[in-house]
Design a protein around this motif. Structure first.
Motif, PDB file in Angstrom:
ATOM      1  N   PHE A 132      32.743  38.178  43.398  1.00  0.00           N
ATOM      2  CA  PHE A 132      33.135  37.104  42.475  1.00  0.00           C
ATOM      3  C   PHE A 132      34.653  36.896  42.500  1.00  0.00           C
ATOM      4  O   PHE A 132      35.135  35.766  42.363  1.00  0.00           O
ATOM      5  N   HIS A 133      35.394  37.979  42.651  1.00  0.00           N
ATOM      6  CA  HIS A 133      36.857  37.869  42.761  1.00  0.00           C
ATOM      7  C   HIS A 133      37.210  37.047  44.013  1.00  0.00           C
ATOM      8  O   HIS A 133      38.025  36.118  43.950  1.00  0.00           O
ATOM      9  N   GLU A 134      36.573  37.355  45.123  1.00  0.00           N
ATOM     10  CA  GLU A 134      36.859  36.625  46.371  1.00  0.00           C
ATOM     11  C   GLU A 134      36.325  35.190  46.293  1.00  0.00           C
ATOM     12  O   GLU A 134      36.920  34.275  46.862  1.00  0.00           O
ATOM     13  N   LEU A 135      35.212  35.013  45.582  1.00  0.00           N
ATOM     14  CA  LEU A 135      34.693  33.654  45.349  1.00  0.00           C
ATOM     15  C   LEU A 135      35.748  32.811  44.642  1.00  0.00           C
ATOM     16  O   LEU A 135      35.930  31.627  44.950  1.00  0.00           O
ATOM     17  N   ALA A 136      36.446  33.413  43.682  1.00  0.00           N
ATOM     18  CA  ALA A 136      37.508  32.690  42.962  1.00  0.00           C
ATOM     19  C   ALA A 136      38.574  32.217  43.947  1.00  0.00           C
ATOM     20  O   ALA A 136      38.983  31.046  43.922  1.00  0.00           O
ATOM     21  N   HIS A 137      39.015  33.102  44.857  1.00  0.00           N
ATOM     22  CA  HIS A 137      39.999  32.687  45.863  1.00  0.00           C
ATOM     23  C   HIS A 137      39.446  31.535  46.703  1.00  0.00           C
ATOM     24  O   HIS A 137      40.163  30.599  47.047  1.00  0.00           O
ATOM     25  N   ALA A 138      38.163  31.625  47.043  1.00  0.00           N
ATOM     26  CA  ALA A 138      37.536  30.587  47.861  1.00  0.00           C
ATOM     27  C   ALA A 138      37.525  29.245  47.129  1.00  0.00           C
ATOM     28  O   ALA A 138      37.842  28.204  47.710  1.00  0.00           O
ATOM     29  N   GLU A 151      47.436  34.175  40.804  1.00  0.00           N
ATOM     30  CA  GLU A 151      46.078  33.867  41.280  1.00  0.00           C
ATOM     31  C   GLU A 151      45.201  35.121  41.238  1.00  0.00           C
ATOM     32  O   GLU A 151      44.000  35.040  40.972  1.00  0.00           O
ATOM     33  N   GLU A 152      45.790  36.277  41.519  1.00  0.00           N
ATOM     34  CA  GLU A 152      44.998  37.518  41.516  1.00  0.00           C
ATOM     35  C   GLU A 152      44.422  37.820  40.124  1.00  0.00           C
ATOM     36  O   GLU A 152      43.292  38.301  40.016  1.00  0.00           O
ATOM     37  N   ASP A 153      45.211  37.550  39.088  1.00  0.00           N
ATOM     38  CA  ASP A 153      44.688  37.743  37.726  1.00  0.00           C
ATOM     39  C   ASP A 153      43.567  36.751  37.451  1.00  0.00           C
ATOM     40  O   ASP A 153      42.533  37.102  36.873  1.00  0.00           O
ATOM     41  N   GLU A 199      51.326  41.029  44.773  1.00  0.00           N
ATOM     42  CA  GLU A 199      50.667  39.849  44.192  1.00  0.00           C
ATOM     43  C   GLU A 199      49.626  40.225  43.126  1.00  0.00           C
ATOM     44  O   GLU A 199      49.239  39.408  42.307  1.00  0.00           O
ATOM     45  N   HIS A 200      49.182  41.470  43.171  1.00  0.00           N
ATOM     46  CA  HIS A 200      48.232  41.941  42.157  1.00  0.00           C
ATOM     47  C   HIS A 200      48.998  42.543  40.974  1.00  0.00           C
ATOM     48  O   HIS A 200      50.082  43.095  41.160  1.00  0.00           O
ATOM     49  N   SER A 201      48.392  42.493  39.819  1.00  0.00           N
ATOM     50  CA  SER A 201      48.930  43.263  38.698  1.00  0.00           C
ATOM     51  C   SER A 201      48.675  44.740  38.981  1.00  0.00           C
ATOM     52  O   SER A 201      47.873  45.088  39.862  1.00  0.00           O
TER      53      SER A 201
HETATM   54 ZN   LIG Z   1      42.400  38.837  45.393  1.00  0.00          ZN
END
Ligand SMILES: [Zn+2]
Length: 269
Positions: A132-138, A151-153, A199-201
């Protein structure tokens, strides 16, 4: 809203257990491997009802102009590659999560006895959260969604929303993922500059943010998280509003790119 079962009908699952699933929006590939340990992971992914439900959700609820391919067994990842529109999940990722959880007897009882079934589900929870996290990026890349902030958050947040809102007992998916963030954060002896410009928290921030949303989604059921996290009363109160706003914001952003709800009470025209 539609609810997906974490443990689904086995019969339906068998239909999907071939090497690749051809679907309108989402294609799944399980890359062949000669490694026996990784072959076992392939079988687990193919036969796990919660994973197959997560894939069905991605396929049924979202619209992609060009099919999104989930590649299990890649060398790189977990990641989303916008150039080819692929989500890459290495088999070894599942093994690493399994080892991390095993090392602390995660999901075991307090006498130190392991619970392989719960441990196995926790690993699959992490895979679902990651999908789902990668789906968000997609979705962000495909539709150039306006994301203000990291974007990572935002990707973590969508993973929490989809887990909690679309799965029965889906908060457990988010909790397993949060606990993995905690264990990863716990391994850090000393922070480096890179941890702060990444880029990640920070892992611990991802842990607290995810549990804040879980608590905010149902403050009665997840009241026990207040003790675990140590949230102040003020923070706990904010989590409730934060979760509601964040969920509405994501679903508003995605409204045009999700399959319309089928309303059985509306007569066909
Ligand atoms: Zn990510």
């Amino acid at each position: 809203m539609r609810y997906y079962q974490r443990r689904w009908l086995f019969a339906v699952m068998l239909l999907f257990s071939s090497m690749s699933i051809a679907a309108d929006n989402v294609i799944v590939r399980y890359l062949p491997t000669n490694d026996i340990k990784l072959q076992l992971i392939t079988k687990k992914l193919q036969s796990d009802s919660s994973i197959q439900d997560a894939i069905s959700l991605m396929n049924d609820e979202f619209i992609f102009p060009k099919p999104l391919t989930i590649v299990f067994g890649s060398d790189d990842g977990p990641l989303y590659d916008p150039v080819v529109n692929d989500i890459l999940i290495p088999y070894i990722f599942l093994d690493e999560v399994d080892q991390r959880f095993k090392a602390v007897n995660y999901a075991g009882d307090n006498q130190g006895k392991a619970n392989p079934e719960n441990l196995g589900q926790a690993v699959m929870d992490v895979v679902i959260h990651t999908l789902f996290h990668e789906l968000a990026h997609a979705l962000i890349a495909t539709y150039e969604l306006p994301i203000v902030g990291k974007e990572e958050d935002a990707a973590d947040n969508l993973a929490a929303v989809l887990s909690i809102e679309y799965f029965e007992n889906g908060a457990e998916i988010a909790i397993s993922a949060a606990d993995l963030f905690y264990l990863e954060g716990d391994e850090i002896v000393e922070f480096e500059e890179a941890d702060f410009w990444d880029e990640h928290s920070l892992d611990l921030q991802r842990y607290y943010a995810t549990l804040c949303y879980v608590y905010g989604s149902d403050d009665a059921q997840y009241a026990y998280l207040l003790e675990e996290t140590g949230f102040s009363d003020e923070r706990a109160e904010l989590c409730i509003g934060d979760y509601e706003r964040m969920t509405n914001n994501w679903l508003t952003l995605l409204d045009a790119y999700m399959s319309p709800e089928v309303d059985a009470t509306t007569p066909a025209e």
